[in-house]
Design a protein around this motif. Structure first.
Motif, PDB file in Angstrom:
ATOM      1  N   ASP A 194       0.803  -1.124   0.107  1.00 42.47           N
ATOM      2  CA  ASP A 194      -0.201  -0.114  -0.006  1.00 42.47           C
ATOM      3  C   ASP A 194       0.990   1.100   0.069  1.00 42.47           C
ATOM      4  O   ASP A 194       0.251   2.268  -0.363  1.00 42.47           O
ATOM      5  CB  ASP A 194      -0.994   0.015   1.108  1.00 42.47           C
ATOM      6  CG  ASP A 194      -2.218  -0.985   1.011  1.00 42.47           C
ATOM      7  OD1 ASP A 194      -2.350  -1.124   0.012  1.00 42.47           O
ATOM      8  OD2 ASP A 194      -2.359  -1.553   2.077  1.00 42.47           O
ATOM      9  N   HIS A 195       2.254   1.150   0.426  1.00 45.45           N
ATOM     10  CA  HIS A 195       3.119   2.294   0.513  1.00 45.45           C
ATOM     11  C   HIS A 195       4.183   2.166  -0.468  1.00 45.45           C
ATOM     12  O   HIS A 195       4.754   3.140  -0.878  1.00 45.45           O
ATOM     13  CB  HIS A 195       3.463   2.505   2.002  1.00 45.45           C
ATOM     14  CG  HIS A 195       2.391   2.731   2.790  1.00 45.45           C
ATOM     15  ND1 HIS A 195       1.895   4.161   3.094  1.00 45.45           N
ATOM     16  CD2 HIS A 195       1.573   2.245   3.786  1.00 45.45           C
ATOM     17  CE1 HIS A 195       0.881   4.161   3.818  1.00 45.45           C
ATOM     18  NE2 HIS A 195       1.040   2.814   4.429  1.00 45.45           N
ATOM     19  N   ALA A 219      -4.553  -6.554  -6.257  1.00 50.22           N
ATOM     20  CA  ALA A 219      -4.598  -5.422  -5.784  1.00 50.22           C
ATOM     21  C   ALA A 219      -4.418  -4.444  -6.863  1.00 50.22           C
ATOM     22  O   ALA A 219      -4.821  -3.149  -7.178  1.00 50.22           O
ATOM     23  CB  ALA A 219      -3.330  -5.322  -4.471  1.00 50.22           C
ATOM     24  N   TYR A 220      -3.309  -4.765  -7.824  1.00 49.48           N
ATOM     25  CA  TYR A 220      -2.819  -4.105  -8.890  1.00 49.48           C
ATOM     26  C   TYR A 220      -3.896  -3.760  -9.738  1.00 49.48           C
ATOM     27  O   TYR A 220      -4.322  -2.621 -10.275  1.00 49.48           O
ATOM     28  CB  TYR A 220      -1.720  -4.795  -9.663  1.00 49.48           C
ATOM     29  CG  TYR A 220      -1.038  -3.825 -10.615  1.00 49.48           C
ATOM     30  CD1 TYR A 220       0.050  -2.908 -10.577  1.00 49.48           C
ATOM     31  CD2 TYR A 220      -1.555  -4.046 -11.774  1.00 49.48           C
ATOM     32  CE1 TYR A 220       0.392  -2.169 -11.541  1.00 49.48           C
ATOM     33  CE2 TYR A 220      -1.032  -3.142 -13.015  1.00 49.48           C
ATOM     34  CZ  TYR A 220       0.035  -2.294 -12.825  1.00 49.48           C
ATOM     35  OH  TYR A 220       0.525  -1.511 -13.856  1.00 49.48           O
ATOM     36  N   ILE A 221      -4.803  -4.646 -10.022  1.00 49.59           N
ATOM     37  CA  ILE A 221      -6.056  -4.565 -10.928  1.00 49.59           C
ATOM     38  C   ILE A 221      -6.963  -3.706 -10.484  1.00 49.59           C
ATOM     39  O   ILE A 221      -7.358  -2.857 -10.895  1.00 49.59           O
ATOM     40  CB  ILE A 221      -6.450  -5.894 -11.301  1.00 49.59           C
ATOM     41  CG1 ILE A 221      -5.613  -6.864 -12.183  1.00 49.59           C
ATOM     42  CG2 ILE A 221      -7.788  -5.993 -12.001  1.00 49.59           C
ATOM     43  CD1 ILE A 221      -5.356  -6.153 -13.621  1.00 49.59           C
ATOM     44  N   VAL A 222      -7.263  -3.920  -9.008  1.00 46.34           N
ATOM     45  CA  VAL A 222      -8.161  -2.995  -8.203  1.00 46.34           C
ATOM     46  C   VAL A 222      -7.868  -1.489  -8.385  1.00 46.34           C
ATOM     47  O   VAL A 222      -8.557  -0.625  -8.530  1.00 46.34           O
ATOM     48  CB  VAL A 222      -8.410  -3.591  -6.962  1.00 46.34           C
ATOM     49  CG1 VAL A 222      -9.182  -2.573  -6.273  1.00 46.34           C
ATOM     50  CG2 VAL A 222      -8.898  -4.936  -6.913  1.00 46.34           C
ATOM     51  N   GLY A 251      -3.945  -3.416  -0.550  1.00 45.88           N
ATOM     52  CA  GLY A 251      -2.556  -4.254  -0.216  1.00 45.88           C
ATOM     53  C   GLY A 251      -2.771  -4.972   1.207  1.00 45.88           C
ATOM     54  O   GLY A 251      -2.960  -6.136   1.237  1.00 45.88           O
ATOM     55  N   THR A 252      -3.382  -4.117   2.178  1.00 44.42           N
ATOM     56  CA  THR A 252      -3.766  -5.006   3.644  1.00 44.42           C
ATOM     57  C   THR A 252      -4.849  -5.825   3.391  1.00 44.42           C
ATOM     58  O   THR A 252      -4.573  -6.869   3.994  1.00 44.42           O
ATOM     59  CB  THR A 252      -3.948  -3.865   4.636  1.00 44.42           C
ATOM     60  OG1 THR A 252      -2.960  -2.751   4.679  1.00 44.42           O
ATOM     61  CG2 THR A 252      -3.942  -4.315   5.744  1.00 44.42           C
ATOM     62  N   LEU A 253      -5.802  -5.451   2.541  1.00 44.82           N
ATOM     63  CA  LEU A 253      -6.860  -6.487   2.407  1.00 44.82           C
ATOM     64  C   LEU A 253      -6.514  -7.722   1.813  1.00 44.82           C
ATOM     65  O   LEU A 253      -6.842  -8.952   2.270  1.00 44.82           O
ATOM     66  CB  LEU A 253      -8.108  -5.734   1.574  1.00 44.82           C
ATOM     67  CG  LEU A 253      -9.170  -6.718   1.167  1.00 44.82           C
ATOM     68  CD1 LEU A 253      -9.985  -7.179   2.482  1.00 44.82           C
ATOM     69  CD2 LEU A 253     -10.033  -6.263   0.105  1.00 44.82           C
TER      70      LEU A 253
END
Length: 400
Positions: free
Chosen positions: A33-34, A90-93, A319-321
C-alpha cells in the motif's frame, strides 16, 4: 507403500513452507500500500526463479530428494504464488475506476490462471518425456526470467510511496506499523462496513477451504471402485475441471449485465453444492461426467467475493486487504488438504462418497453468511456510504 511415503513427504514439504509463506505473504502485501504493488511481484518472482534453478540443479546432479524441502522454503520465504496473485489482484483493483470493472477484471485473472494451469497440465507430461526434468525446469526458469524482466522494466506502478514518513521510520516502528495497518483496516471502518468485511472474509475463506480441500479427493475417488477410471478418463475429468475457469468467467461476464455480485456468488455456491451431492452418489462413468457439469461455475464466488471485499475498503487499504485474504488462503489451503485427506482415508472403506456429502453440507456455511450479508441491505448503491465516509475523513485530515 510408495503412495503413503510420497503423501507423507508432500505433507512435510507443505508444512516446511507454511510459516515463512504466511509471514512473507502478509508482510509483502501489507507494505505494498506504501511501497507499490511491484515489490511483492518482483520478490515472489525472484523466489520462484530461484526455486526452479534449484530444482534443475537437483535433477542434474542427482542430489538427495530430501533437498526438495529447501526449494519449498526458498519459494515461501520470498513470497509464494499467493503473494504474487494477491499483488496482481491489488494492482488490478487500483486501475479500476468503476465497481463493475473490478468484478470483470478479477474474473479475467482467475480465468487466465485456470487457462495456464490447464495448458501446463496437458503439456508438462510431454515436456518431461521428451526433454527430461532438467530441461523442463530450465524452460520454467527462462519463462520466469522473462516475466521478471517485464515486471521490472515495463510494468508501471500507480501506488506511490509517501517517502517523507517512511524514511525516518525505524525497522521496529515499521514492523509495528505493519500490524497496526491491519488493525486499523477494521478499526477505522464504520460498524456496518466492519460487519460486512468480517462476513465476507468468513464467506470467501470457508468456500476456499471446502473447494481446495476436496480437489485432490476427486482423483482418488475416480481411481477407486466402482468407477476404476484409467489415465485417459482421469485426463478428461481434469480437463472438465479446468474448463470451469472459462465457464465461470463467461458466466460473470454475462450475469454482470443483469444481476449484482452477491447473486452471482449465490449461483456459484449452490451449483457447487449440487455438484458435490451428485458426485457422492456417482457410480458410473456417465454419472461422474454429469456430476462435473454443476461445477462449471465453481470459480465464480472466488472472483465475485474478492471484488465485493475490495469495494468495502479504501483505495489505500487494498494491499492490506489482499494480504489478509492471502494469509488466510495459505493457512486454509494446507489445513484443508490435510483435513479432507484424513477424512477420506477414514471413511473410504465404508462409504467413499461421504467426503463429498460433507463438503456439500459445509457449503451451507458460506451460503448462510451471504444470506446475512444480503439481509444487511447489500446492494451496488451501498458503496456511496463508503465514498461519503472517505470524503469526510479526508476533509477532517486536511482541516487538521
Amino acid at each position: 507403500e510408495v503412495q503413503k511415503k510420497v503423501s507423507r513427504f508432500n505433507l512435510q514439504m507443505d508444512i516446511s513452507g507454511l510459516i515463512p509463506g504466511l509471514v512473507s505473504t502478509f508482510i509483502l502485501l501489507s507494505i505494498s500500500d506504501h511501497y507499490g504493488r511491484k515489490f511483492p511481484m518482483i520478490l515472489s518472482s525472484v523466489g520462484a526463479l530461484a526455486t526452479s534453478v534449484w530444482l534443475c540443479l537437483l535433477c542434474y546432479f542427482a542430489f538427495p530428494f530430501q533437498l526438495l524441502i529447501a526449494s519449498t522454503f526458498i519459494g515461501a520465504f520470498c513470497g509464494n504464488y499467493t503473494t504474487f496473485w494477491g499483488a496482481c489482484f491489488a494492482y488490478i483493483v487500483d486501475q479500476c475506476k468503476e465497481h463493475k470493472q473490478k468484478t470483470i477484471r478479477i474474473a479475467i485473472i482467475d480465468f487466465l490462471l485456470g487457462l495456464v494451469t490447464g495448458l501446463t497440465g496437458l503439456s508438462s507430461g510431454y515436456f518431461i518425456r521428451e526433454l527430461g526434468f532438467e530441461w523442463s525446469f530450465l524452460i520454467i526458469a527462462a519463462s520466469l526470467a522473462v516475466n521478471l524482466i517485464y515486471i521490472l522494466f515495463f510494468l508501471g506502478d500507480p501506488v506511490k510511496e509517501c517517502s517523507s514518513q517512511n524514511v525516518t521510520m525505524s525497522c521496529s516502528e515499521g514492523f509495528k506499523n505493519l500490524f497496526y495497518r491491519t488493525y486499523m483496516l477494521f478499526k477505522n471502518a464504520s460498524g456496518k462496513r466492519r460487519f460486512l468485511l468480517c462476513l465476507l472474509l468468513f464467506t470467501v475463506i470457508t468456500y476456499f477451504f471446502v473447494v481446495i480441500g476436496i480437489a485432490p479427493i476427486f482423483i482418488l475417488y475416480e481411481l477407486d471402485s466402482p468407477l476404476c477410471w484409467n489415465e485417459v478418463f482421469i485426463g478428461y475429468g481434469s480437463a472438465l475441471g479446468s474448463a470451469s475457469f472459462l465457464t465461470s468467467f463467461l458466466g460473470i461476464w454475462l450475469f454482470s449485465y443483469c444481476m449484482e455480485d452477491i447473486h452471482m456468488a449465490f449461483i456459484g455456491i449452490f451449483t457447487t453444492m449440487t455438484g458435490m451431492a451428485m458426485t457422492a452418489f456417482a457410480s458410473t462413468t456417465l454419472m461422474m461426467f454429469l456430476a462435473r457439469v454443476p461445477f462449471l461455475f465453481t470459480i465464480v464466488p472466488f472472483s465475485v467475493l474478492r471484488s465485493m471485499l475490495s469495494k468495502v475498503v479504501r483505495s489505500t487499504e487494498q494491499g492490506t486487504l489482499f494480504a489478509c485474504i492471502a494469509f488466510l488462503e495459505t493457512l486454509g489451503g494446507v489445513t484443508a488438504v490435510s483435513t479432507f485427506n484424513g477424512i477420506y482415508s477414514a471413511t473410504v472403506a465404508w462409504y467413499p462418497g461421504f467426503t463429498f456429502l460433507l463438503s456439500a453440507g459445509l457449503l451451507l456455511l458460506p451460503a448462510i453468511s451471504l444470506c446475512v450479508v444480503k439481509c444487511t441491505s447489500w446492494n451496488e448503491g451501498s458503496y456511496e456510504l463508503l465514498i461519503q465516509e472517505e470524503s469526510s475523513e479526508d476533509a477532517s485530515d486536511r482541516a487538521c
